[in-house]
Design an enzyme around this catalytic site. Structure first.
Site, PDB file in Angstrom:
ATOM      1  N   HIS A 300       0.852  -1.201   0.000  1.00  0.00           N
ATOM      2  CA  HIS A 300       0.000   0.000   0.000  1.00  0.00           C
ATOM      3  C   HIS A 300       0.885   1.246   0.000  1.00  0.00           C
ATOM      4  CE1 HIS A 300      -2.991  -2.985   1.531  1.00  0.00           C
ATOM      5  NE2 HIS A 300      -3.773  -2.305   0.701  1.00  0.00           N
ATOM      6  N   ASN A 301       1.420   1.548  -1.176  1.00  0.00           N
ATOM      7  CA  ASN A 301       2.338   2.667  -1.323  1.00  0.00           C
ATOM      8  C   ASN A 301       1.945   3.486  -2.548  1.00  0.00           C
ATOM      9  OD1 ASN A 301       3.241   1.086  -3.518  1.00  0.00           O
ATOM     10  ND2 ASN A 301       4.756   0.062  -2.223  1.00  0.00           N
ATOM     11  N   ILE A 303       3.127   3.487  -5.497  1.00  0.00           N
ATOM     12  CA  ILE A 303       3.077   2.701  -6.733  1.00  0.00           C
ATOM     13  C   ILE A 303       1.697   2.070  -6.882  1.00  0.00           C
ATOM     14  CG2 ILE A 303       4.200   0.907  -8.098  1.00  0.00           C
ATOM     15  CD1 ILE A 303       6.644   1.173  -6.320  1.00  0.00           C
ATOM     16  N   HIS A 304       1.182   1.555  -5.786  1.00  0.00           N
ATOM     17  CA  HIS A 304      -0.172   0.985  -5.814  1.00  0.00           C
ATOM     18  C   HIS A 304      -1.200   2.053  -6.182  1.00  0.00           C
ATOM     19  CE1 HIS A 304      -3.788  -1.181  -4.657  1.00  0.00           C
ATOM     20  NE2 HIS A 304      -4.069  -0.251  -3.751  1.00  0.00           N
ATOM     21  N   HIS A 342      -7.239   6.911  -2.393  1.00  0.00           N
ATOM     22  CA  HIS A 342      -8.014   5.816  -1.815  1.00  0.00           C
ATOM     23  C   HIS A 342      -7.270   5.035  -0.738  1.00  0.00           C
ATOM     24  CE1 HIS A 342      -5.737   2.967  -4.316  1.00  0.00           C
ATOM     25  NE2 HIS A 342      -6.269   2.007  -3.589  1.00  0.00           N
ATOM     26  N   ASP A 343      -5.935   5.083  -0.695  1.00  0.00           N
ATOM     27  CA  ASP A 343      -5.165   4.431   0.378  1.00  0.00           C
ATOM     28  C   ASP A 343      -4.180   5.406   1.012  1.00  0.00           C
ATOM     29  OD1 ASP A 343      -6.176   1.844   0.665  1.00  0.00           O
ATOM     30  OD2 ASP A 343      -5.053   1.094  -1.058  1.00  0.00           O
ATOM     31  N   ASP A 449      -8.832  -1.707  -7.561  1.00  0.00           N
ATOM     32  CA  ASP A 449      -8.051  -1.897  -6.334  1.00  0.00           C
ATOM     33  C   ASP A 449      -7.590  -3.342  -6.170  1.00  0.00           C
ATOM     34  OD1 ASP A 449      -6.871  -1.049  -3.969  1.00  0.00           O
ATOM     35  OD2 ASP A 449      -8.687  -1.351  -2.773  1.00  0.00           O
ATOM     36  N   GLN A 500      -3.898 -17.198  -3.479  1.00  0.00           N
ATOM     37  CA  GLN A 500      -4.154 -16.490  -4.728  1.00  0.00           C
ATOM     38  C   GLN A 500      -5.203 -17.209  -5.578  1.00  0.00           C
ATOM     39  OE1 GLN A 500      -3.022 -13.326  -5.562  1.00  0.00           O
ATOM     40  NE2 GLN A 500      -2.552 -13.562  -3.393  1.00  0.00           N
TER      41      GLN A 500
END
Length: 621
Positions: A300-301, A303-304, A342-343, A449, A500
């Site tokens: 959650h940075n 780049i995301h 959003h984050d 997301d 996954q």
């Protein structure tokens, strides 16, 4: 109550509600507590009283408070019908008022019959108040208390039903199809309860995570980078589903969010159209990057954030809705900002971690959408500072609509509302009405997301490894605090491949199917019959502000303007006057990647199981 008198008589425990001062109706009724008989005064004026009561209901029925705006208004209409049909209508209402005293045989508040009975009694009270008919205070209090208990029972049942629906959404998973830990993670993350998680015997899962990911992309020497070159690189690939955000981040020296954000804003000329100060926009994007870097999260940075921003843009662009001008400039800007924030200031831990650890942010937002509420609140607090205020030139209504859309979109990224969101959208797809933009955009952002399993394997694998590292870091914190380790957060026991597979099969793929169907329904709403098309000799053109790429308006518009000023009629080519069939099918590039990535993980899962079996054999004496 404005314009009304309230008088209580202690001798008979009555409540007398007076009428409006501008439309007085005098009526007094005495109720005998012993026999229940009534004595009416002014009986000779009963006909006039009925007519006045009808007039009162006609006038006051339009001014009912919001809580009575639907069913209660219809109840008033039914009372009107009674009053007009018979001169003894007041006697009917008085008889119903008398029935309010009977409370002993009422059904339990949590029963189905209680709903109708409490509704009827509330309507009787409303009718009596409109006609100035006396109601005993004790009867009024007891009936209102009963109705309140019924509403409370309905609320509890509805809450329980929603929780069971979330659990039921996972009930289709076969017990042996995914490991217990993966099932627990799905329940904890994508539902609102942990009711599906049972106490199970501990298992010896002692194997490492999957192999290290390989980052792909073209690396350019840093000394040769400059803004124009960066912009050119982004422009070449930003419309593609396979956009490699990691390569762009390397190319921009770790500043991909500001470059992608600014590129999309400029692409549709939003700073000029919406009077957004360019300096404030640059400062705002820089602060966004700082907030995303605050906790040095692997996943959650910034780049995301850049990846989600490009993905939501690509989904709308790929669907053809940009060409259809589905969104206004303000709505497109709100969509971009929602994706960007959003984050914002994500802590690298889940909502459940904050709730279990009783963190300040959990206390602030009462354990509900803890992080999502913080992302929005922190971003809007930043907008209060002049240097970062990108909406300083918005009107009051523009800001209100902007804020409403951003809030709704970001709060919809709360994973615990996942199944509810999908169920709502499936219901809307079955109805003929158009889908509300805010709900559609909220689903698109939610899908963006969680979209990395639908990207090429090299990109998906990097995101998976980054996310698992963030999970493992949370698991270490939970152990330090003496908290139970959340599913998939134990570095020694986590099944990466299995997680996954479950994530793709039960979360991502169903979400993208619903989203694709939703986009196609929106596209079909733009299809009009030939009779509704403008005349071929008069080209139709909308005056509404809509997002158009800044490079789209060139000499064509100026020529049209000159022709119009010179009084000349333009002769359009037949291809421009003949209605063209609009595409109503959305291309779904994610489908093949979801399929191939799932197959890849299935092979990885086989390897995981073999390693686990070998480990067990080696540990046997």
């Amino acid at each position: 109550m404005p314009g009304r008198k309230v008088r209580m008589t202690t001798s008979s425990s009555l409540i007398i509600i007076g009428t409006s001062l501008t439309n007085p109706i005098s009526r007094t009724i005495k109720v005998s507590g012993a026999t229940g008989t009534k004595r009416h005064h002014h009986h000779r004026h009963s006909s006039k009283t009925n007519k006045a009561a009808v007039a009162t209901l006609n006038n006051e029925g339009e001014n009912l408070p919001p809580i009575f705006s639907s069913k209660s208004k219809s109840a008033s209409n039914s009372v009107l019908t009674k009053l007009r049909s018979t001169n003894s209508s007041n006697d009917i209402i008085e008889r119903d008022v008398t029935s309010l005293t009977r409370m002993s045989n009422l059904p339990a508040p949590d029963s189905f019959d209680a709903l109708q009975i409490s509704s009827d009694r509330l309507r009787t009270i409303i009718a009596a108040l409109h006609c100035n008919i006396l109601i005993r205070k004790d009867d009024l209090v007891r009936n209102l208390d009963y109705a309140a208990n019924v509403l409370e029972a309905v609320h509890q049942d509805e809450t329980k039903r929603l929780m069971e629906e979330d659990d039921g959404a996972l009930s289709e998973i076969e017990p042996d199809s995914v490991p217990n830990e993966v099932r627990d993670w799905l329940a904890m993350t994508f539902t609102r309860s942990m009711s599906t998680i049972k106490n199970r015997p501990s298992e010896k899962k002692k194997f490492k995570s999957v192999a290290q990911a390989i980052r792909a992309g073209i690396m350019v020497d840093s000394c040769a980078r400059n803004i124009s070159a960066i912009s050119a690189v982004i422009q070449q690939t930003i419309n593609e589903w396979t956009f490699d955000v990691f390569s762009v981040n390397e190319f921009t020296n770790g500043q991909c969010l500001r470059y992608v954000g600014f590129e999309l804003m400029q692409r549709y000329n939003l700073p000029n159209k919406l009077r957004i100060p360019v300096t404030a926009l640059q400062n705002f994007l820089e602060q966004m990057e700082m907030g995303y870097s605050k906790y040095r999260n692997p996943y959650h940075n910034l780049i995301h954030a850049a990846d989600v921003l490009q993905t939501i843009y690509q989904i709308i662009y790929n669907s053809g809705l940009m060409v259809e001008n589905w969104l206004t400039d303000h709505e497109l800007f709100a969509t971009f900002i929602a994706a960007i924030i959003h984050d914002f200031e994500h802590t690298g831990t889940s909502n459940n971690f904050h709730i279990q650890s009783r963190s300040d942010v959990a206390l602030t937002y009462n354990d509900r959408a803890v992080l999502e509420n913080h992302h929005v609140s922190a971003a809007f607090r930043l907008l209060r500072i002049d240097d970062y205020n990108i909406v300083s030139e918005f009107t009051s209504d523009e800001y209100k609509n902007f804020r409403h859309l951003v809030i709704e979109m970001v709060l919809a990224t709360d994973m615990s509302s996942h199944f509810t969101q999908l169920k709502t959208m499936r219901s809307l797809l079955s109805m003929p009405e158009n889908i509300e933009k805010s709900k559609a955009l909220a689903l698109i952002l939610h899908c963006a997301d969680i979209s990395h399993p639908g990207k090429p394997w090299t990109i998906h694998q990097i995101w998976t490894e980054s996310l698992m590292e963030e999970f493992f870091t949370q698991g270490a914190k939970e152990k330090e605090l003496g908290l139970p380790c959340s599913p998939l957060c134990d570095r020694e026991n986590t099944l990466v491949a299995e997680s996954q597979i479950g994530f793709i099969q039960y979360i991502v793929e169903p979400s993208f199917i619903v989203m694709g169907d939703m986009l196609e329904k929106i596209l079909k709403s733009f299809v009009v019959s030939d009779s509704e098309l403008p005349s071929p000799s008069i080209p139709g053109r909308s005056n509404a502000t809509s997002p158009t790429p800044s490079g789209a308006s060139s000499g064509g518009d100026s020529n049209a303007q000159n022709d119009e000023q010179n009084g000349q009629d333009r002769q359009l080519p037949s291809s421009m006057t003949t209605p063209l069939a609009r595409p109503t099918v959305v291309r779904r590039p994610w489908s093949e990647y979801l399929k191939s990535n799932r197959e890849r993980w299935l092979k990885e899962a086989e390897e995981e199981r073999r390693r686990k079996e070998l480990k067990v054999i080696e540990e046997e004496p």
